[in-house]
Design a protein around this motif. Structure first.
Motif, PDB file in Angstrom:
ATOM      1  N   LEU A 191       0.813  -1.216   0.000  1.00 14.02           N
ATOM      2  CA  LEU A 191       0.000   0.000   0.000  1.00 14.02           C
ATOM      3  C   LEU A 191       0.846   1.266   0.000  1.00 14.02           C
ATOM      4  CD1 LEU A 191      -2.822  -1.073   2.488  1.00 14.02           C
ATOM      5  CD2 LEU A 191      -2.776  -1.226  -0.012  1.00 14.02           C
ATOM      6  N   GLU A 192       2.150   1.117   0.220  1.00  9.17           N
ATOM      7  CA  GLU A 192       3.080   2.249   0.227  1.00  9.17           C
ATOM      8  C   GLU A 192       3.809   2.391  -1.100  1.00  9.17           C
ATOM      9  OE1 GLU A 192       5.759   1.056   3.293  1.00  9.17           O
ATOM     10  OE2 GLU A 192       4.168   0.885   4.781  1.00  9.17           O
TER      11      GLU A 192
ATOM     12  N   LEU B  63       1.150  -1.004  -6.860  1.00 10.23           N
ATOM     13  CA  LEU B  63      -0.285  -0.757  -7.011  1.00 10.23           C
ATOM     14  C   LEU B  63      -0.712  -0.414  -8.434  1.00 10.23           C
ATOM     15  CD1 LEU B  63      -1.073   1.232  -3.734  1.00 10.23           C
ATOM     16  CD2 LEU B  63      -1.421  -1.208  -4.202  1.00 10.23           C
TER      17      LEU B  63
ATOM     18  N   LYS C 146     -11.438  -0.178   0.979  1.00  6.08           N
ATOM     19  CA  LYS C 146     -10.936   0.975   0.235  1.00  6.08           C
ATOM     20  C   LYS C 146     -10.454   0.515  -1.143  1.00  6.08           C
ATOM     21  CE  LYS C 146      -7.687   4.710   1.373  1.00  6.08           C
ATOM     22  NZ  LYS C 146      -6.748   5.129   2.426  1.00  6.08           N
TER      23      LYS C 146
ATOM     24  N   ILE D  96      -8.444   0.264  -4.697  1.00 10.07           N
ATOM     25  CA  ILE D  96      -7.045   0.455  -5.045  1.00 10.07           C
ATOM     26  C   ILE D  96      -6.782   1.847  -5.603  1.00 10.07           C
ATOM     27  CG2 ILE D  96      -7.286  -0.543  -7.355  1.00 10.07           C
ATOM     28  CD1 ILE D  96      -4.494  -1.804  -6.939  1.00 10.07           C
TER      29      ILE D  96
ATOM     30  N   GLN E 121      -7.962   4.639  -4.736  1.00 12.14           N
ATOM     31  CA  GLN E 121      -7.791   5.621  -3.659  1.00 12.14           C
ATOM     32  C   GLN E 121      -6.363   5.567  -3.093  1.00 12.14           C
ATOM     33  OE1 GLN E 121     -11.005   5.577  -0.894  1.00 12.14           O
ATOM     34  NE2 GLN E 121     -10.129   7.183   0.375  1.00 12.14           N
ATOM     35  N   TYR E 122      -5.830   4.372  -2.948  1.00 12.57           N
ATOM     36  CA  TYR E 122      -4.442   4.238  -2.474  1.00 12.57           C
ATOM     37  C   TYR E 122      -3.472   4.854  -3.474  1.00 12.57           C
ATOM     38  CZ  TYR E 122      -5.828   1.105   1.297  1.00 12.57           C
ATOM     39  OH  TYR E 122      -6.387   0.578   2.429  1.00 12.57           O
TER      40      TYR E 122
ATOM     41  N   GLU F  23      -3.430   8.609  -3.353  1.00 11.03           N
ATOM     42  CA  GLU F  23      -2.693   9.115  -2.199  1.00 11.03           C
ATOM     43  C   GLU F  23      -1.178   9.049  -2.407  1.00 11.03           C
ATOM     44  OE1 GLU F  23      -4.219   6.763   1.018  1.00 11.03           O
ATOM     45  OE2 GLU F  23      -6.201   7.689   0.891  1.00 11.03           O
ATOM     46  N   LEU F  24      -0.711   8.160  -3.290  1.00 12.08           N
ATOM     47  CA  LEU F  24       0.720   8.006  -3.549  1.00 12.08           C
ATOM     48  C   LEU F  24       1.221   8.863  -4.700  1.00 12.08           C
ATOM     49  CD1 LEU F  24       1.084   4.138  -3.213  1.00 12.08           C
ATOM     50  CD2 LEU F  24       1.959   5.866  -1.640  1.00 12.08           C
TER      51      LEU F  24
END
Length: 180
Positions: free
Chosen positions: A126-127, A132, A148, A150, A152-153, A156-157
């Motif tokens: 997730l980081e 991803l 949540k 993918i 959305q993750y 955020e990155l």
């Protein structure tokens, strides 16, 4: 119905390489995974080039993701992927250091697995946009944790690490014909 669709477990794997010939290392890893007994490759993402994370004194990586079906357990799949890494010349000298091939089990069904050698979902996925983005390409809309999505993750990155499409395969069988 093909034999691959009868295999009961679905897993997503991340594949990376940053030692030349990077593309050839990816091709060989995908071929070796596809050649495993009780494994069928369903989907292969495009290849993305990314700067190294963690240990940065090394060349850029090529990364991709694949979706497989298998009757192997998660532990057996881990053992097989480590055998592929080792036979491909993988050396574990520097944490997050250069490697001919890196294979990680990202997801295995919808299971949460915590063993000494294996954690699923992958604990750092997730980081990492380089994990991803290819995963989203082959599993759009997949929900990862707490329901949540993918996307959305990834949002955020954005901007935190460079991930650039290196080679697009448009859903074609990118590395030759897979047979299980």
């Amino acid at each position: 119905m093909d034999a691959g669709s009868q295999l009961r477990n679905i897993a997503y794997l991340s594949i990376g390489s940053n030692i030349d010939d990077r593309e050839e290392h990816l091709k060989q890893a995908v071929k070796r995974i596809g050649d495993l007994e009780l494994v069928s490759i369903d989907q292969v993402s495009s290849v993305y080039e990314t700067e190294p994370v963690g240990y940065t004194e090394q060349g850029p990586f090529l990364n991709m993701a694949i979706k497989i079906r298998t009757d192997l357990s998660a532990e057996s799949l881990l053992q097989k992927t480590q055998e592929i890494e080792n036979s491909g010349g993988r050396k574990r000298e520097i944490r997050w250091g250069p490697r001919t091939i890196d294979l990680d089990i990202l997801l295995f069904n919808e299971e949460n697995i915590t063993l000494e050698q294996l954690t699923v979902p992958h604990p750092r996925m997730l980081e990492r946009a380089f994990v991803l983005i290819p995963l989203q390409e082959i599993a759009p809309g997949i929900e990862l944790s707490n329901g949540k999505p993918i996307e959305q993750y990834i949002e955020e990155l954005t901007g935190k690490e460079g991930v650039h499409k290196w080679k697009s395969f448009c859903g074609e069988d990118v590395f030759g014909h897979f047979e299980s």
